[in-house]
Design a protein around this motif. Structure first.
Motif, PDB file in Angstrom:
ATOM      1  N   PHE A 317       0.850  -1.184   0.000  1.00  0.00           N
ATOM      2  CA  PHE A 317       0.000   0.000   0.000  1.00  0.00           C
ATOM      3  C   PHE A 317       0.888   1.237   0.000  1.00  0.00           C
ATOM      4  CE2 PHE A 317      -2.712  -3.276   1.834  1.00  0.00           C
ATOM      5  CZ  PHE A 317      -3.903  -3.088   1.137  1.00  0.00           C
ATOM      6  N   SER A 318       0.574   2.193  -0.851  1.00  0.00           N
ATOM      7  CA  SER A 318       1.352   3.418  -0.962  1.00  0.00           C
ATOM      8  C   SER A 318       1.047   4.361   0.202  1.00  0.00           C
ATOM      9  CB  SER A 318       1.029   4.131  -2.280  1.00  0.00           C
ATOM     10  OG  SER A 318      -0.311   4.599  -2.268  1.00  0.00           O
ATOM     11  N   VAL A 319       1.859   5.422   0.336  1.00  0.00           N
ATOM     12  CA  VAL A 319       1.618   6.428   1.375  1.00  0.00           C
ATOM     13  C   VAL A 319       0.228   7.036   1.209  1.00  0.00           C
ATOM     14  CG1 VAL A 319       2.323   8.696   2.241  1.00  0.00           C
ATOM     15  CG2 VAL A 319       4.058   6.972   1.730  1.00  0.00           C
ATOM     16  N   THR A 320      -0.152   7.329  -0.033  1.00  0.00           N
ATOM     17  CA  THR A 320      -1.466   7.915  -0.288  1.00  0.00           C
ATOM     18  C   THR A 320      -2.578   6.967   0.136  1.00  0.00           C
ATOM     19  OG1 THR A 320      -0.621   9.222  -2.130  1.00  0.00           O
ATOM     20  CG2 THR A 320      -2.994   8.836  -2.071  1.00  0.00           C
ATOM     21  N   GLN A 321      -2.446   5.692  -0.181  1.00  0.00           N
ATOM     22  CA  GLN A 321      -3.460   4.717   0.213  1.00  0.00           C
ATOM     23  C   GLN A 321      -3.552   4.588   1.736  1.00  0.00           C
ATOM     24  OE1 GLN A 321      -1.852   1.461  -2.197  1.00  0.00           O
ATOM     25  NE2 GLN A 321      -3.808   1.350  -3.305  1.00  0.00           N
ATOM     26  N   ILE A 322      -2.407   4.608   2.397  1.00  0.00           N
ATOM     27  CA  ILE A 322      -2.410   4.500   3.852  1.00  0.00           C
ATOM     28  C   ILE A 322      -3.131   5.699   4.477  1.00  0.00           C
ATOM     29  CG2 ILE A 322      -0.912   4.525   5.900  1.00  0.00           C
ATOM     30  CD1 ILE A 322       1.122   2.913   4.241  1.00  0.00           C
ATOM     31  N   GLN A 323      -3.015   6.865   3.854  1.00  0.00           N
ATOM     32  CA  GLN A 323      -3.669   8.063   4.368  1.00  0.00           C
ATOM     33  C   GLN A 323      -5.163   8.071   4.064  1.00  0.00           C
ATOM     34  OE1 GLN A 323      -2.379  10.386   6.210  1.00  0.00           O
ATOM     35  NE2 GLN A 323      -0.180  10.098   6.032  1.00  0.00           N
ATOM     36  N   LEU A 324      -5.575   7.570   2.905  1.00  0.00           N
ATOM     37  CA  LEU A 324      -6.940   7.776   2.434  1.00  0.00           C
ATOM     38  C   LEU A 324      -7.885   6.595   2.637  1.00  0.00           C
ATOM     39  CD1 LEU A 324      -6.276   9.737  -0.896  1.00  0.00           C
ATOM     40  CD2 LEU A 324      -6.604  10.623   1.416  1.00  0.00           C
ATOM     41  N   LEU A 325      -7.369   5.383   2.631  1.00  0.00           N
ATOM     42  CA  LEU A 325      -8.262   4.224   2.754  1.00  0.00           C
ATOM     43  C   LEU A 325      -9.046   4.169   4.069  1.00  0.00           C
ATOM     44  CD1 LEU A 325      -6.202   1.341   1.063  1.00  0.00           C
ATOM     45  CD2 LEU A 325      -8.360   2.334   0.288  1.00  0.00           C
ATOM     46  N   PRO A 326      -8.535   4.714   5.170  1.00  0.00           N
ATOM     47  CA  PRO A 326      -9.342   4.692   6.404  1.00  0.00           C
ATOM     48  C   PRO A 326     -10.524   5.668   6.409  1.00  0.00           C
ATOM     49  CG  PRO A 326      -6.990   4.805   6.908  1.00  0.00           C
ATOM     50  CD  PRO A 326      -7.135   5.086   5.447  1.00  0.00           C
ATOM     51  N   LEU A 327     -10.615   6.564   5.436  1.00  0.00           N
ATOM     52  CA  LEU A 327     -11.582   7.650   5.525  1.00  0.00           C
ATOM     53  C   LEU A 327     -13.049   7.233   5.462  1.00  0.00           C
ATOM     54  CD1 LEU A 327      -9.773  10.448   3.498  1.00  0.00           C
ATOM     55  CD2 LEU A 327      -9.688   9.933   5.935  1.00  0.00           C
ATOM     56  N   PRO A 328     -13.430   6.168   4.731  1.00  0.00           N
ATOM     57  CA  PRO A 328     -14.849   5.770   4.772  1.00  0.00           C
ATOM     58  C   PRO A 328     -15.373   5.484   6.174  1.00  0.00           C
ATOM     59  CG  PRO A 328     -13.773   4.723   2.908  1.00  0.00           C
ATOM     60  CD  PRO A 328     -12.689   5.408   3.705  1.00  0.00           C
ATOM     61  N   THR A 329     -14.502   5.024   7.068  1.00  0.00           N
ATOM     62  CA  THR A 329     -14.931   4.811   8.456  1.00  0.00           C
ATOM     63  C   THR A 329     -15.457   6.109   9.053  1.00  0.00           C
ATOM     64  OG1 THR A 329     -13.255   3.090   8.750  1.00  0.00           O
ATOM     65  CG2 THR A 329     -14.203   4.038  10.746  1.00  0.00           C
ATOM     66  N   THR A 330     -14.768   7.188   8.790  1.00  0.00           N
ATOM     67  CA  THR A 330     -15.171   8.482   9.325  1.00  0.00           C
ATOM     68  C   THR A 330     -16.488   8.940   8.717  1.00  0.00           C
ATOM     69  OG1 THR A 330     -12.846   9.058   9.626  1.00  0.00           O
ATOM     70  CG2 THR A 330     -14.438  10.859   9.657  1.00  0.00           C
ATOM     71  N   ALA A 331     -16.671   8.716   7.415  1.00  0.00           N
ATOM     72  CA  ALA A 331     -17.929   9.104   6.769  1.00  0.00           C
ATOM     73  C   ALA A 331     -19.110   8.364   7.393  1.00  0.00           C
ATOM     74  CB  ALA A 331     -17.844   8.817   5.277  1.00  0.00           C
ATOM     75  N   ILE A 332     -18.943   7.069   7.639  1.00  0.00           N
ATOM     76  CA  ILE A 332     -20.004   6.279   8.270  1.00  0.00           C
ATOM     77  C   ILE A 332     -20.262   6.776   9.687  1.00  0.00           C
ATOM     78  CG2 ILE A 332     -20.620   3.960   9.085  1.00  0.00           C
ATOM     79  CD1 ILE A 332     -18.951   2.893   6.686  1.00  0.00           C
ATOM     80  N   LEU A 333     -19.203   7.080  10.425  1.00  0.00           N
ATOM     81  CA  LEU A 333     -19.338   7.586  11.788  1.00  0.00           C
ATOM     82  C   LEU A 333     -20.140   8.889  11.813  1.00  0.00           C
ATOM     83  CD1 LEU A 333     -16.587   7.672  14.486  1.00  0.00           C
ATOM     84  CD2 LEU A 333     -17.909   9.728  14.022  1.00  0.00           C
ATOM     85  N   ILE A 334     -19.867   9.788  10.869  1.00  0.00           N
ATOM     86  CA  ILE A 334     -20.555  11.073  10.823  1.00  0.00           C
ATOM     87  C   ILE A 334     -22.049  10.882  10.587  1.00  0.00           C
ATOM     88  CG2 ILE A 334     -20.837  13.151   9.413  1.00  0.00           C
ATOM     89  CD1 ILE A 334     -17.777  13.156   9.066  1.00  0.00           C
ATOM     90  N   VAL A 335     -22.403  10.066   9.611  1.00  0.00           N
ATOM     91  CA  VAL A 335     -23.816   9.821   9.302  1.00  0.00           C
ATOM     92  C   VAL A 335     -24.521   9.187  10.500  1.00  0.00           C
ATOM     93  CG1 VAL A 335     -25.401   8.507   7.844  1.00  0.00           C
ATOM     94  CG2 VAL A 335     -23.429   9.659   6.822  1.00  0.00           C
ATOM     95  N   CYS A 336     -23.861   8.215  11.110  1.00  0.00           N
ATOM     96  CA  CYS A 336     -24.450   7.504  12.239  1.00  0.00           C
ATOM     97  C   CYS A 336     -24.634   8.434  13.442  1.00  0.00           C
ATOM     98  CB  CYS A 336     -23.555   6.321  12.606  1.00  0.00           C
ATOM     99  SG  CYS A 336     -24.342   5.122  13.683  1.00  0.00           S
ATOM    100  N   ALA A 337     -23.632   9.237  13.748  1.00  0.00           N
ATOM    101  CA  ALA A 337     -23.709  10.139  14.900  1.00  0.00           C
ATOM    102  C   ALA A 337     -24.827  11.158  14.728  1.00  0.00           C
ATOM    103  CB  ALA A 337     -22.373  10.852  15.092  1.00  0.00           C
ATOM    104  N   PHE A 338     -24.957  11.708  13.529  1.00  0.00           N
ATOM    105  CA  PHE A 338     -26.007  12.704  13.309  1.00  0.00           C
ATOM    106  C   PHE A 338     -27.391  12.069  13.344  1.00  0.00           C
ATOM    107  CE2 PHE A 338     -28.369  16.007  10.959  1.00  0.00           C
ATOM    108  CZ  PHE A 338     -28.006  17.098  11.735  1.00  0.00           C
ATOM    109  N   THR A 339     -27.495  10.840  12.862  1.00  0.00           N
ATOM    110  CA  THR A 339     -28.768  10.121  12.933  1.00  0.00           C
ATOM    111  C   THR A 339     -29.174   9.888  14.382  1.00  0.00           C
ATOM    112  OG1 THR A 339     -28.339   9.017  10.822  1.00  0.00           O
ATOM    113  CG2 THR A 339     -29.986   8.017  12.258  1.00  0.00           C
ATOM    114  N   TYR A 340     -28.233   9.433  15.203  1.00  0.00           N
ATOM    115  CA  TYR A 340     -28.513   9.240  16.630  1.00  0.00           C
ATOM    116  C   TYR A 340     -28.985  10.547  17.270  1.00  0.00           C
ATOM    117  CZ  TYR A 340     -25.975   4.725  16.542  1.00  0.00           C
ATOM    118  OH  TYR A 340     -25.564   3.450  16.289  1.00  0.00           O
TER     119      TYR A 340
END
Length: 456
Positions: A317-340
């Motif tokens: 995995f490249s440096v860019t992939q290591i930085q960006l691949l975790p980001l969907p977790t944050t998107a899901i967290l944001i949607v879930c937190a606002f829904t709650y």
């Protein structure tokens, strides 16, 4: 302009919890609720926008070291072993020192002076990070960053709890929290862009430029606070955004839900505070929650594919992939937190506990799943796990909302409980990672996951 008396007389009907939220059609027409909606809009503009921008910047400045660590700082400063955890602990140590004093200061000094001054100070400390030559200097400056940032998060929760009712608070508090999460996410994007465009410019590494860029963003937001932040409702004075009628309405809203104005300190007041169960129980609940959260091993796991010999031949995995691949977790967290938050403020009529319980159960299930998964088999399943952890987001904010609401009858107690909850959580967080979340234990981090399970 309507008189303050006219506005105040309409308040008891407006803020009754069961009647406050009307249907969409009722909101389209004029009603007695219009004055309150105008007030909420003004408070959102003056308080919530600054709070969100400030928290965005705080988390950007807080998380930039982790981003820099994976983009060259580790090699430049010879950071090996558990030194990244030690850096985090230095920041946390500074963070715990100032929280209670700064929150109590907000009950006596206008927030428009306390919060922006702190923000200017941590911006200067962030700027100084670009010049560090070794890890010991980094330890010292991260302590200063933590110290100056200490008053912002509990302070803004205290301020939000001073202006919003239980049917409004969760959505605003989560929006405030989401802004901080976006700051953490933006650090990855910003580090990636900085590394590509500024690495080597004027002889500076890309991660050093990140500190300069972060500081440059911080200073204007801090200056905005001097103009945007109002006093607490009971001490507020007319301003560009809030007139006398707005302040009278805000005070009446707070009286109707039991929020009290500040009181002088006395021996009797101290006895009342420290003999109540609130001060001993409420902060501990937040401590357990915050320290039960896992240190998600996504980046460590991705980076481990690049070791020699590789755990999975041919997979890197490249440096860019290591930085960006975790980001969907944050998107899901944001949607879930606002829904709650929307459900808690709305259909659940200000109740916070159902979503705290739900998040705790999800934590228990997902943490158990990680411990049972082979580390390098079924790679898509690992990504599914990483992204599913976003479903647990939002409960921490709801716990702070509940603390704000249940202690509303004593302003100093409320300020103290909000600060103590966050403060004690970080006291534990400054110590525990050195034993249970050791850098060398990642990506499996078995000890840390078992520790997390014990918290829930």
């Amino acid at each position: 302009m309507a008189s303050s008396t006219t506005l105040v007389e309409s308040i008891p009907e407006v803020i009754d919890s069961d009647k406050q939220k009307k249907s969409f059609l009722q909101r389209l027409g004029p009603s007695s609720y219009s004055a309150e909606r105008r007030l909420l809009f003004k408070v959102d503009v003056s308080v919530l926008i600054f709070a969100s921008l400030g928290y965005f910047i705080k988390n950007l400045d807080q998380s930039n070291v982790s981003s820099a660590y994976f983009a060259g700082m580790r090699e430049d400063l010879s950071m090996y072993g558990n030194q990244l955890v030690h850096v985090t602990s230095c920041w946390a140590a500074g963070y715990v020192v100032g929280q209670v004093p700064s929150n109590l200061l907000l009950t006596r000094v206008s927030p428009r002076y306390v919060i922006p001054v702190l923000e200017l100070a941590w911006g200067l400390a962030t700027l100084g990070t670009f010049a560090v030559k070794n890890v010991n200097q980094l330890f010292a400056i991260r302590f200063l960053v933590g110290l100056c940032e200490s008053g912002f998060y509990p302070g803004m929760h205290f301020i939000l709890g001073s202006w919003y009712t239980p049917r409004e608070l969760a959505k605003r508090a989560v929006a405030f929290g989401i802004a901080g999460t976006l700051g953490t996410v933006s650090s990855s994007f910003l580090q990636t862009a900085t590394f590509k465009t500024l690495n080597g410019v004027n002889g500076l590494a890309g991660w050093r430029w990140l500190m300069i860029v972060d500081a440059a963003i911080t200073f204007p937001v801090a200056l905005l606070g001097f103009f945007c932040l109002p006093d607490l409702p009971y001490s507020a004075k007319p301003s560009i955004l809030l007139n006398r009628d707005d302040i009278a309405l805000a005070r009446a809203r707070m009286r109707a839900i039991g929020r009290k104005e500040t009181e002088p300190w006395s021996r009797e007041k101290l006895r009342r505070i420290f003999s109540s169960w609130y001060i001993w129980i409420l902060p501990i609940e937040y401590v357990l929650w915050l320290n039960g959260a896992i240190t998600l091993p996504t980046q460590y796991w991705l980076k481990s594919f690049n070791t020699t010999p590789p755990p999975v031949p041919g997979r890197r995995f490249s440096v860019t992939q290591i930085q960006l691949l975790p980001l969907p977790t944050t998107a899901i967290l944001i949607v879930c937190a606002f829904t709650y938050a929307c459900l808690s403020d709305g259909p659940f009529k200000g109740r916070r506990y159902p979503f705290v319980y739900l998040s705790a159960v999800l934590h228990l299930v997902l943490n158990s799943v990680w411990l049972s998964m082979p580390l390098y088999k079924n790679i898509p399943a690992h990504f599914a796990y990483f992204y599913a952890t976003g479903l647990t987001g939002g409960a921490g904010v709801l716990i702070l909302n509940w603390i704000n609401e249940i202690t509303g009858g004593d302003t100093e107690l409320r300020a103290l409980c909000v600060a103590l909850g966050n403060d004690l959580a970080y006291v534990v967080n400054a110590i525990a990672p050195n034993f249970v979340w050791k850098t060398a234990d990642f990506p499996r981090a078995e000890k840390g996951y078992k520790y997390s399970l014990s918290m829930f």
